[in-house]
Design a protein around this motif. Structure first.
Motif, PDB file in Angstrom:
ATOM      1  N   TYR A  98      -5.036   7.653   0.537  1.00 36.05           N
ATOM      2  CA  TYR A  98      -4.975   6.429   0.630  1.00 36.05           C
ATOM      3  C   TYR A  98      -5.795   6.086   1.836  1.00 36.05           C
ATOM      4  CZ  TYR A  98      -1.405   6.128  -3.014  1.00 36.05           C
ATOM      5  OH  TYR A  98      -1.108   6.280  -4.196  1.00 36.05           O
ATOM      6  N   PHE A 117      -1.713  -1.080  -2.956  1.00 33.48           N
ATOM      7  CA  PHE A 117      -2.434  -0.035  -2.193  1.00 33.48           C
ATOM      8  C   PHE A 117      -2.271  -0.310  -0.559  1.00 33.48           C
ATOM      9  CE2 PHE A 117      -6.293   0.808   0.419  1.00 33.48           C
ATOM     10  CZ  PHE A 117      -6.472   2.097   0.176  1.00 33.48           C
ATOM     11  N   HIS A 145       0.592   6.689  -9.193  1.00 37.00           N
ATOM     12  CA  HIS A 145      -0.302   6.354  -7.879  1.00 37.00           C
ATOM     13  C   HIS A 145      -0.323   4.615  -7.593  1.00 37.00           C
ATOM     14  CE1 HIS A 145      -3.440   4.176  -9.852  1.00 37.00           C
ATOM     15  NE2 HIS A 145      -3.046   4.665 -11.138  1.00 37.00           N
ATOM     16  N   SER A 146      -0.679   4.401  -6.386  1.00 38.86           N
ATOM     17  CA  SER A 146      -0.700   3.101  -5.986  1.00 38.86           C
ATOM     18  C   SER A 146      -2.137   2.643  -5.588  1.00 38.86           C
ATOM     19  CB  SER A 146       0.105   2.942  -4.526  1.00 38.86           C
ATOM     20  OG  SER A 146       1.648   3.049  -5.121  1.00 38.86           O
ATOM     21  N   PHE A 147      -3.098   3.381  -6.261  1.00 40.54           N
ATOM     22  CA  PHE A 147      -4.323   2.783  -6.039  1.00 40.54           C
ATOM     23  C   PHE A 147      -4.696   1.420  -6.921  1.00 40.54           C
ATOM     24  CE2 PHE A 147      -4.695   7.184  -4.840  1.00 40.54           C
ATOM     25  CZ  PHE A 147      -5.567   7.067  -3.523  1.00 40.54           C
ATOM     26  N   ARG A 148      -3.870   0.461  -6.573  1.00 43.88           N
ATOM     27  CA  ARG A 148      -3.954  -0.808  -7.317  1.00 43.88           C
ATOM     28  C   ARG A 148      -4.046  -1.894  -6.102  1.00 43.88           C
ATOM     29  NH1 ARG A 148      -1.601   0.683 -12.023  1.00 43.88           N
ATOM     30  NH2 ARG A 148      -0.392   2.699 -12.127  1.00 43.88           N
TER      31      ARG A 148
END
Ligand SMILES: Nc1ncnc2c1ncn2[C@@H]1O[C@H](COP(=O)(O)OP(=O)(O)OP(=O)(O)O)[C@@H](O)[C@H]1O
Ligand SMILES: [Mg+2]
Lengths: 324, 247
Positions: free
Chosen positions: A218, A194, B110-113
């Motif tokens: 984001y 993130f 997704h990159s909600f990590r």
């Protein structure tokens, strides 16, 4: 694993001193320094939260003090009703209600305002974040019940299990640990996938969008995390000062938070802390000479921005060590 | 063969300038389709409309039969469209490896990590390193991107486009500003990629275009005046008059 950098050691050293010195001063009869350190820790949390969006995200929010104020009123308003009646569902002195309330209110405010602000760029973003903060400012001013302009005294501090916030040492300890947690969280987030997206979008938004990242989503997420964290700082600040007023959300307060981040070194773990220390020291020294201390403070900031890129942290950095 | 990309009746004006003028073009699956045209013909504007960074005034863009004209830019990337930029567009403050790893990360959904450090993800790291190796930059992986030369940046652009593993690659003048030797390397690289992806290639280097392209379209003042095989284009009078003759 690489060994710890010079700046890593610096962070450990600064945080260790901050843990040890103030209680020592307090126990040797100098409570003033403990108070300073408590305020420093709380402002530090606010600066750390701002650093997430401003430093790592490149989003110059000029309205961050609104979250401090909202967080503080989330403690003050329930405490007020607890003492004077009315709004029974809200009346409480329990920190287990007040603090989550502060965080939730600020997260929601960040979500709603961020959804609008993040549609804009550059100067417009700065202006509109400031406008939303002023909106909250005037809203609070207009509510007679909560003292309007004159502010609100918090008669009873948040009641928590295990810690007594009426005890200065414990209040400091709680704030300090919260600061450590905030630093750790932001560090973890900014190094995660993130965080890579957030930093990438700061460096080159078009590239990130073209790669397939919904940059807006984001950024909004980061904005909400930042606002919620800052609301927590606000709840602590209310408990520290036991007096809250709309002045806490004034745009100049937001400016001070920006100063701390930029002066200390944006997009670094230690930067906001150094910036907060510098701010508190400068405020104490300059304000004892003149009430116009903001002017020399602003000049100092400009000097740092112009001559020591990377802020105070940049001055400490060893050769070949890059900002992370 | 079926068309992976179909553009029909595309128009785009900037004030009085018609940058795209009733443009029709298709890219067949697996084809390397080159677009040539003089400076300011509207080549980059065309690509920007395909990626969604610019909105066309009218017309339709279809990708694998699906209308993507109004689709958000990031969503098009997920469908399988990648782009390299004429003016190098990298994240200069990040390391070379991070730039490539981000392209791979984009593919993961997704990159909600928030928890694991990105640098500890060996699958991204090693694949990024392999891509850098392919474009000859493996030894520069840990350097800050800003420290690399223009030619190396051009190769990074290609590595990123490759990393997306996109069905359709839109390459905007990959050879812009390269020296003779670097250009030759780039031609080899493109030859290597060719056939594995469908490619829309914009390029000024005629030798490269005629060597690589399956079909060529000639764009003049935003309008395609001819489309054909390299031989057909070479023999086309209108093209010679409007463009090649001026060389
Ligand atoms: N954002 C913009 N605003 C106004 N005019 C623009 C814009 N982008 C492009 N143009 C104009 O549209 C025309 C086409 O530009 P474009 O960049 O697409 O040309 P090109 O074929 O890529 O040229 P080159 O070979 O120099 O890269 C030019 O006249 C240019 O000045
Ligand atoms: Mg161009």
């Amino acid at each position: 694993m690489t060994s710890m950098t010079r700046r890593g050691w610096m962070t450990v050293a600064v945080m260790a001193l901050l843990a040890i010195l103030p209680p020592v001063f307090y126990l040797t009869g100098n409570p003033f320094y403990l108070d300073l350190a408590t305020r420093l820790s709380i402002l530090g949390i606010a600066a750390v939260s701002l650093n997430l969006i401003l430093g790592y995200g490149g989003l110059v929010s000029f309205g961050h003090a609104a979250f401090v104020g909202l967080g503080a009123y989330a403690v003050g308003i329930p405490a007020h009703h607890w003492l004077y009646g009315g709004m029974d569902f809200l009346a409480t002195t329990s920190g287990l209600v007040q603090i989550p309330l502060a965080v939730a209110v600020c997260a929601l405010f960040a979500l709603v305002t961020g959804a609008v602000c993040l549609r804009t760029k550059g100067v417009y973003f700065i202006m509109i974040t400031m406008a939303f903060a002023q909106m909250i400012y005037y809203l609070i001013v207009s509510i007679e019940e909560y003292g309007g302009d004159d502010g609100l005294v918090i008669d009873t501090r948040s009641e928590l299990p295990f810690v007594n916030l009426d005890n200065p040492l414990q209040l400091f300890g709680f704030s300090y640990v919260a600061l450590l947690v905030a630093m750790g969280l932001v560090r973890m987030i900014t190094r995660s996938r993130f965080g890579m997206v957030l930093k990438g979008a700061k460096g080159n938004e078009e590239r990130m969008v073209t790669l397939g990242f919904n940059v807006y989503a984001y950024r909004l997420t980061a904005y909400v995390i930042s606002g919620a964290m800052c609301g927590f700082a606000g709840a602590l600040l209310g408990n520290f000062t036991t007096f809250i007023s709309p002045e806490m959300m004034d745009w100049s307060r937001s400016g001070e938070l920006m100063f701390m981040v930029i002066l200390g070194g944006a997009a670094t773990t230690l930067g906001p802390i150094l910036g907060s220390i510098a701010f508190i020291v400068v405020e104490e020294i300059l304000s004892s000479f003149t009430i116009y201390w903001h002017l020399p403070f602003g000049l100092m900031l400009m000097a740092v921005v112009l001559y020591a890129r990377g802020g105070l942290v940049g001055l400490l950095r060893g050769r070949g060590e890059d900002a992370e | 063969m079926s068309a992976v990309l179909e553009i029909s009746g595309l128009n785009k004006s900037f004030g009085g300038i018609k940058a795209t003028d009733d443009l029709n073009l298709s890219v067949e699956t697996g084809e390397l389709h080159a677009v040539i045209g003089p400076n300011g013909a509207g080549k980059t504007t065309l690509i920007s409309q395909l990626t969604g960074m610019q909105k066309p005034d009218s017309g339709r863009i279809r990708f694998k039969g699906r209308d993507i004209t109004g689709m958000a830019p990031y969503a098009r990337a997920h469908l399988g469209i990648a782009r390299s930029f004429q003016i190098t567009s990298l994240i200069l403050e990040m390391s070379v490896l991070d730039n490539i790893a981000l392209a791979l990360q984009a593919r993961e959904g997704h990159s909600f990590r928030f928890i694991r450090p990105a640098h500890s993800l060996t699958h991204l790291r090693s694949e990024a390193l392999a891509l850098l190796d392919r474009v000859g930059l493996a030894d520069k992986a840990e350097q800050p991107t800003v420290a690399l030369s223009h030619g190396e940046h051009r190769h990074m652009e290609i590595a990123i486009a490759l990393g997306a593993q996109a069905e359709l690659m839109l390459l905007d003048e990959p050879m812009a500003g390269l020296g003779i030797e670097e250009s030759a390397q780039m031609v080899e690289l493109l030859r290597d990629i060719k056939g594995k992806h469908s490619i829309l290639l914009i390029e000024h280097d005629m030798d490269a275009v005629f060597a690589l392209a399956d079909r060529i379209s000639v764009l003049v003042y935003g309008h395609i005046i001819a489309t054909g095989t390299p031989d057909e284009i070479r023999g086309n009078e209108a093209v010679q008059h409007a463009y090649l003759g001026e060389e």
